[in-house]
Design a protein around this motif. Structure first.
Motif, short mmCIF file in Angstrom:
data_model
loop_
_atom_site.label_atom_id
_atom_site.label_comp_id
_atom_site.label_asym_id
_atom_site.label_seq_id
_atom_site.Cartn_x
_atom_site.Cartn_y
_atom_site.Cartn_z
N LEU A 262 2.08 -0.15 2.41
CA LEU A 262 1.50 0.41 1.20
C LEU A 262 0.45 -0.52 0.62
O LEU A 262 0.56 -1.74 0.72
CB LEU A 262 2.59 0.66 0.16
N GLY A 263 -0.55 0.09 -0.01
CA GLY A 263 -1.56 -0.68 -0.72
C GLY A 263 -1.09 -1.06 -2.11
O GLY A 263 0.01 -0.66 -2.55
N PRO A 264 -1.89 -1.81 -2.86
CA PRO A 264 -1.50 -2.28 -4.20
C PRO A 264 -1.13 -1.16 -5.16
O PRO A 264 -0.30 -1.35 -6.06
CB PRO A 264 -2.74 -3.03 -4.67
N ALA A 265 -1.73 0.00 -4.99
CA ALA A 265 -1.43 1.13 -5.88
C ALA A 265 -0.27 1.99 -5.38
O ALA A 265 0.03 3.03 -5.97
CB ALA A 265 -2.68 1.99 -6.06
N GLY A 266 0.37 1.55 -4.29
CA GLY A 266 1.50 2.30 -3.75
C GLY A 266 1.12 3.38 -2.77
O GLY A 266 1.98 4.13 -2.31
#
Length: 288
Positions: A262-266
């Motif tokens: 997942l990226g930082p924003a989920g």
């Protein structure tokens, strides 16, 4: 509904094939890019997972999840399809069978077992699906396959009529019709299945399912909630979005995966799995 990417948990009605549900969903979502994980027979109801848009690429991770079913075992009648949709092929007097005997027979099918797929199934033999051959009146020898029944409970519904409620937790590829018929055979007679309902695939349960004409779309990250996940920063996320092979320590995961990345924003960036010792590789890259 406008086209987007995600997972729909559908409560399939009786009388619909899984393909019928996909065809209907294509109209609902306005895209042909819809697929399903885990086929349900037309007479069966319950949880059917639909991938929409780019989430169709995630369906192969959902198909292997553990399944849960409820249904009814009817003792005394064997059918061509092993369920209530088929023609009766044999009748047995099983009026003397007790609830205790049914429970004991069922317990013999818990664990790792070998199961012969029914003729009315999607299994391929020499390039032909069994259900296609069955419609032509052809029956072929099928090899038993390993499946796992994690849990099986039996409760009487109508003992004089030989009807018992089954609740089964099992591996993907398990045929509940075959299980019901095998229990009947183990009791010295026969039986068939009716009223099959799938109540869960992994953590996706029937209480969160919706009709196909009123679906709710879960995010792609939520679609992989049954797998371990790791969140990465923007820098590593850029490398992952480009599909780079990584050192396993960069994802800080110890098992063989797969893992949702997942990226930082989920948001879901990719699904990674073990590659060579010390390295992990992308199985699916979603991108930014």
């Amino acid at each position: 509904m406008s086209t987007s990417d995600g997972l729909a948990v559908i409560d399939k009605e009786a009388g619909w094939t899984s393909h019928d549900v996909v065809a209907k969903a294509r109209g609902v979502f306005g895209t042909r890019k819809v697929g399903h994980a885990g086929t349900l027979d037309p007479d069966a109801t319950g949880v059917l997972l639909l991938g929409v848009g780019r989430a169709t690429r995630l369906l192969r991770f959902l198909t292997p999840l553990r399944k849960k079913y409820v249904g009814e075992l009817v003792l005394g009648e064997e059918t061509t399809t092993l369920d209530a949709a088929g023609e009766v092929t044999a009748v047995h007097d099983m009026s003397g069978v007790t609830s205790k005997q049914v429970g004991e027979a069922a317990s013999g099918f818990v664990g790792d077992i070998m199961q012969v797929p029914p003729m009315v199934s999607a299994v391929r033999v020499e390039g032909r699906r069994l259900h296609e051959l069955a419609r032509e009146g052809v029956e072929v020898e099928r090899q038993a396959r390993p499946v796992t029944v994690h849990d099986l409970t039996v409760a009487p519904v109508d003992v004089p009529a030989g009807v018992y409620r089954l609740e089964v937790s099992c591996s993907s590829g398990t045929y509940i019709r075959s299980l019901a018929a095998d229990i009947g055979t183990a009791l010295g007679g026969g039986g068939h299945l009716r009223a099959l309902r799938r109540i869960a695939i992994g953590s996706f349960a029937v209480d969160e399912s919706r009709p196909v004409d009123a679906p709710v779309l879960l995010s792609m990250a939520e679609a992989l909630r049954d797998y371990p996940a790791v969140t990465v920063d923007e820098v590593l996320g850029g490398r992952i979005a480009n599909g780079q092979v990584l050192a396993a320590e960069e994802l800080a995961m110890q098992d063989k995966g797969p893992w949702a990345v997942l990226g930082p924003a989920g948001q879901l960036l990719a699904v990674y799995e073990a590659h060579t010792p010390g390295l992990v590789k992308p199985a699916v890259v979603i991108g930014r």
